[in-house]
Scaffold this active site. Structure first.
Site, PDB file in Angstrom:
ATOM      1  N   GLU A 103      -7.320   0.221  -4.555  1.00  0.00           N
ATOM      2  CA  GLU A 103      -7.341   0.127  -3.098  1.00  0.00           C
ATOM      3  C   GLU A 103      -8.656  -0.448  -2.547  1.00  0.00           C
ATOM      4  O   GLU A 103      -8.614  -1.308  -1.661  1.00  0.00           O
ATOM      5  CB  GLU A 103      -7.022   1.497  -2.481  1.00  0.00           C
ATOM      6  CG  GLU A 103      -5.546   1.859  -2.661  1.00  0.00           C
ATOM      7  CD  GLU A 103      -5.233   3.338  -2.474  1.00  0.00           C
ATOM      8  OE1 GLU A 103      -6.103   4.090  -1.992  1.00  0.00           O
ATOM      9  OE2 GLU A 103      -4.097   3.741  -2.812  1.00  0.00           O
ATOM     10  N   LYS A 110       2.565  11.354  -3.075  1.00  0.00           N
ATOM     11  CA  LYS A 110       1.539  10.692  -3.896  1.00  0.00           C
ATOM     12  C   LYS A 110       0.559  11.714  -4.482  1.00  0.00           C
ATOM     13  O   LYS A 110       0.019  11.526  -5.560  1.00  0.00           O
ATOM     14  CB  LYS A 110       0.792   9.667  -3.032  1.00  0.00           C
ATOM     15  CG  LYS A 110      -0.198   8.787  -3.780  1.00  0.00           C
ATOM     16  CD  LYS A 110      -0.749   7.728  -2.840  1.00  0.00           C
ATOM     17  CE  LYS A 110      -1.834   6.883  -3.453  1.00  0.00           C
ATOM     18  NZ  LYS A 110      -2.353   5.896  -2.468  1.00  0.00           N
ATOM     19  N   ASP A 152       0.881  -1.169   0.000  1.00  0.00           N
ATOM     20  CA  ASP A 152       0.000   0.000   0.000  1.00  0.00           C
ATOM     21  C   ASP A 152       0.918   1.218   0.000  1.00  0.00           C
ATOM     22  O   ASP A 152       1.547   1.525   1.006  1.00  0.00           O
ATOM     23  CB  ASP A 152      -0.888  -0.026   1.255  1.00  0.00           C
ATOM     24  CG  ASP A 152      -1.721   1.250   1.419  1.00  0.00           C
ATOM     25  OD1 ASP A 152      -1.685   2.115   0.525  1.00  0.00           O
ATOM     26  OD2 ASP A 152      -2.410   1.368   2.451  1.00  0.00           O
TER      27      ASP A 152
HETATM   28 MG    MG Z   1      -4.698   4.729   2.089  1.00  0.00          MG
END
Ligand code: MG
Ligand code: ADP
Length: 618
Positions: A187, A87, A24
């Site tokens: 995700e 990100k 992740d």
């Molecule tokens: Mg997250």
């Protein structure tokens, strides 16, 4: 279509099943997980306590890079050299992040609003891909130390709203970190898998995944049937998350102390200290009713009730997004079978109660909300390794497909491991004034320079009406069918001129050759990236030089002799760096030229120049 396993260490096709890791790569925190004795577990740090690695990179010097908790400590003492929330910058232009720049403690380059963001640290310029690769390297090292063996294959998750460029950037970061990225997974899909939803092949369910992290909010409505996830709708806000809760607290404290937010925020070290203090308050208030602190003489007091009032509008926003997502999926709350809570900010009690109340159902919050995505990624990795036979593996493309752009760079259009059939389109433009023909050369492979990849074919789009460079809009479409036939179409959208060819993408290449191409790409990732960065800087500089020269001619009357002279000198300095090999020198010269001509351009407001700089040159 093929599914290939490679052994990077030995440079052979893998026969033994090796661990595939799940990552992740978060805005705020990242973590890595794998399957241990049949269960997904997140890897802890050396202290054995933390699984989260703050997604923060600190440069003590250009060669001394620190990632994670230690880097987080440097946010206050050395904000200029400490990069967080990278990100948020993946695949973004300066314009996209302009409003939020006051919240970044480091320098984001304001070159021209169209180009991708770069980050300056000292005399060096970094792309978000390079910085993400630093975080991935840290995670790779962490799991290798924990397992006592090397790992080379990974599944990395991205938000459901990530576009093509952002997904590709994530793949590139993986490659740069020495990882063969087998798949990019959404995700919310990973989070559902972590709860075992979708692992039962007879299940037919609808799921709402509510993900409130540090920097982003994402609501996804998924439907699962026969083990296949379909995203019915997504909604959310790229700039809403726990960071905003922190900001609300900082603003509240400053108001309580009769201080001006703008003024205080000028002091980067103080503003970071306040940010961290506010975050601590928020986290404590998830389990306690009151919090008190003092930061450099500024009193910070907050009760849970006051905090709830502060964040109510932000939580309301997320609920509105949930309502919209349901509407887009043509569903009501009654249709939802599961609500999966993801992200550290779903620990906030108000968030839990509001979400449960809206969906009129109990939420899934049994798992650690900041680990679920990585755990699910590990489960997906296990599926790819063939360890969970119940789940269907879809056909995928074994190697990336793309075209050659200026300077001999490979621009990937359909990424390796994309599902087949697949259809992707992208827009390009010309690099020369009056260009009437455009050569489209199609390549297969993972390297950054087309000369290192396999050429599949080429054709020429003829009859483009003469226009200034950058004005034509040329759409290139790749359509890959289940038999591995690639149709490439090119169309100039203003005139409608078009051309297409069919290519047999698989023809004449063995699994061994494919594996070798993959291994080469990972082993050469660093060198390739450096070459790409230099070529891209040169391309960008050449465009700016072209525009700069036009600018002087078009605005001869507006500019003073002094201004013309200085602009010319700066252009010449930039031209000299382009002839060299140092991308940082090119970036610096561009920054200097833009800093000087920016105000002049404002004055001239020359729309043609802006238009001429649009689009990627081919
Ligand atoms: Mg997250
Ligand atoms: P991302 O997906 O953006 O990387 P995470 O899921 O790791 O983010 O969530 C990070 C956010 O969660 C941060 O804003 C952090 O302050 C917040 N957070 C972590 N623990 C708690 C807690 N106990 N209470 C409230 N917020 C928390």
């Amino acid at each position: 279509m093929a599914k290939i396993g490679i052994n990077l260490k030995e440079g052979k096709i893998a026969d033994k099943k090796e661990v595939i890791i799940g990552i992740d790569l978060g805005t705020t925190n990242s973590l890595v997980a794998y399957i241990k004795d049949g269960n997904a577990v997140a890897v802890k740090d050396k202290t054995g306590k933390n699984t989260l690695v703050p997604s923060i990179v600190h440069f003590a010097s250009p060669t001394e890079v620190i990632v994670g908790d230690q880097a987080k400590e440097r946010l206050i003492s050395d904000p200029q050299n400490t990069i967080y929330s990278v990100k948020r910058l993946m695949g973004k232009s300066h314009q996209d992040v302009a409003n939020f720049e006051q919240y970044f403690g480091y320098t984001i380059l304001d070159e021209d609003t169209e180009s991708l963001v770069k980050i300056r640290v000292g005399d060096r310029y970094y792309t978000p891909i390079e910085l993400s690769a630093n975080i991935l390297t840290e995670l790779k090292t962490r799991i290798e130390q924990s397992l006592g063996e090397t790992v080379s294959k990974a599944v990395i998750t991205v938000p459901a709203y990530f576009n093509d460029a952002q997904r590709q950037a994530t793949r590139d970061a993986g490659k740069l970190a020495g990882l063969d990225v087998l798949r990019i997974v959404n995700e919310p899909t990973a989070a559902s898998l972590a709860y075992g939803i979708g692992l039962d092949e007879n299940a037919d369910q609808t799921i709402a995944v509510y993900d409130l992290g540090g920097g982003t909010f994402d609501i996804s409505i998924l439907h699962i049937q026969n083990g296949i996830f379909e995203v019915l709708s997504t909604n959310g806000d790229t700039f809403l998350g726990g960071d905003d809760f922190d900001r609300a607290i900082v603003d509240f404290w400053l108001k309580q102390n009769n201080l001006n937010t703008k003024e205080v925020m000028q002091d980067k070290a103080l503003s970071q200290a306040l940010r961290l203090g506010a975050e601590e308050a928020k986290q404590k208030l998830s389990t306690q009713e009151e919090f008190k602190t003092e930061i450099q003489g500024i009193k910070g007091e907050l009760t849970r009730a006051d905090f709830n009032v502060l964040i109510q509008p932000l939580v309301d926003k997320t609920i509105t997004a949930c309502r919209l997502a349901l509407k887009d999926a043509k569903l009501t709350t009654k249709d939802i079978d599961h609500i999966v809570m993801v992200g550290g900010s779903t620990r906030v009690p108000l968030v839990k109660t509001e979400v449960a109340q809206f969906f009129e159902k109990a939420i899934h919050d049994e798992l650690n909300p900041d680990e679920v995505v990585a755990l699910g990624a590990a489960i997906q990795a296990d599926v790819l390794a063939g360890n969970q036979r119940d789940i269907l593996l879809l056909d995928i493309t074994p190697l990336s497909l793309g075209i050659e752009t200026v300077g001999g760079l490979m621009d990937v259009i359909i990424a390796r491991n994309a599902k087949v059939p697949s259809k992707v389109g992208r827009q390009y433009t010309t690099s020369v004034d009056g260009q009437v023909n455009l050569k489209i050369a199609v390549f297969q492979g993972e390297r950054d320079m087309v000369t290192d990849n396999r050429k599949l074919g080429e054709f020429i789009l003829k009859g483009i009406p003469p226009m200034p460079a950058g004005i034509p809009k040329i759409e290139i479409q790749f359509i890959l069918n289940a038999d591995g036939i690639l149709k490439v179409k090119a169309k100039e959208l203003r005139s409608g001129v078009e051309q297409e060819i069919d290519i047999k993408a698989q023809y004449g290449i063995s699994e061994e050759e494919m594996a070798k191409m993959l291994i080469d790409s990972i082993q050469n990732a660093k060198g390739d990236m450096e070459k790409r960065a230099l070529l891209e800087a040169r391309n960008e500089a050449n465009n700016i030089i072209l525009s700069g020269e036009k600018f002087i001619v078009h605005n001869a009357k507006i500019l003073s002799d002094e201004e013309t002279k200085t602009t010319k000198a700066l252009l010449e300095a930039l031209r000299q760096t382009v002839a060299g090999e140092d991308k940082d020198a090119i970036n610096k010269a561009m920054e200097e030229l833009n800093a000087y001509t920016g105000p002049l351009a404002h004055r001239a407001m020359d729309v043609n120049i802006a238009a001429a700089m649009k689009g990627k040159k081919i």
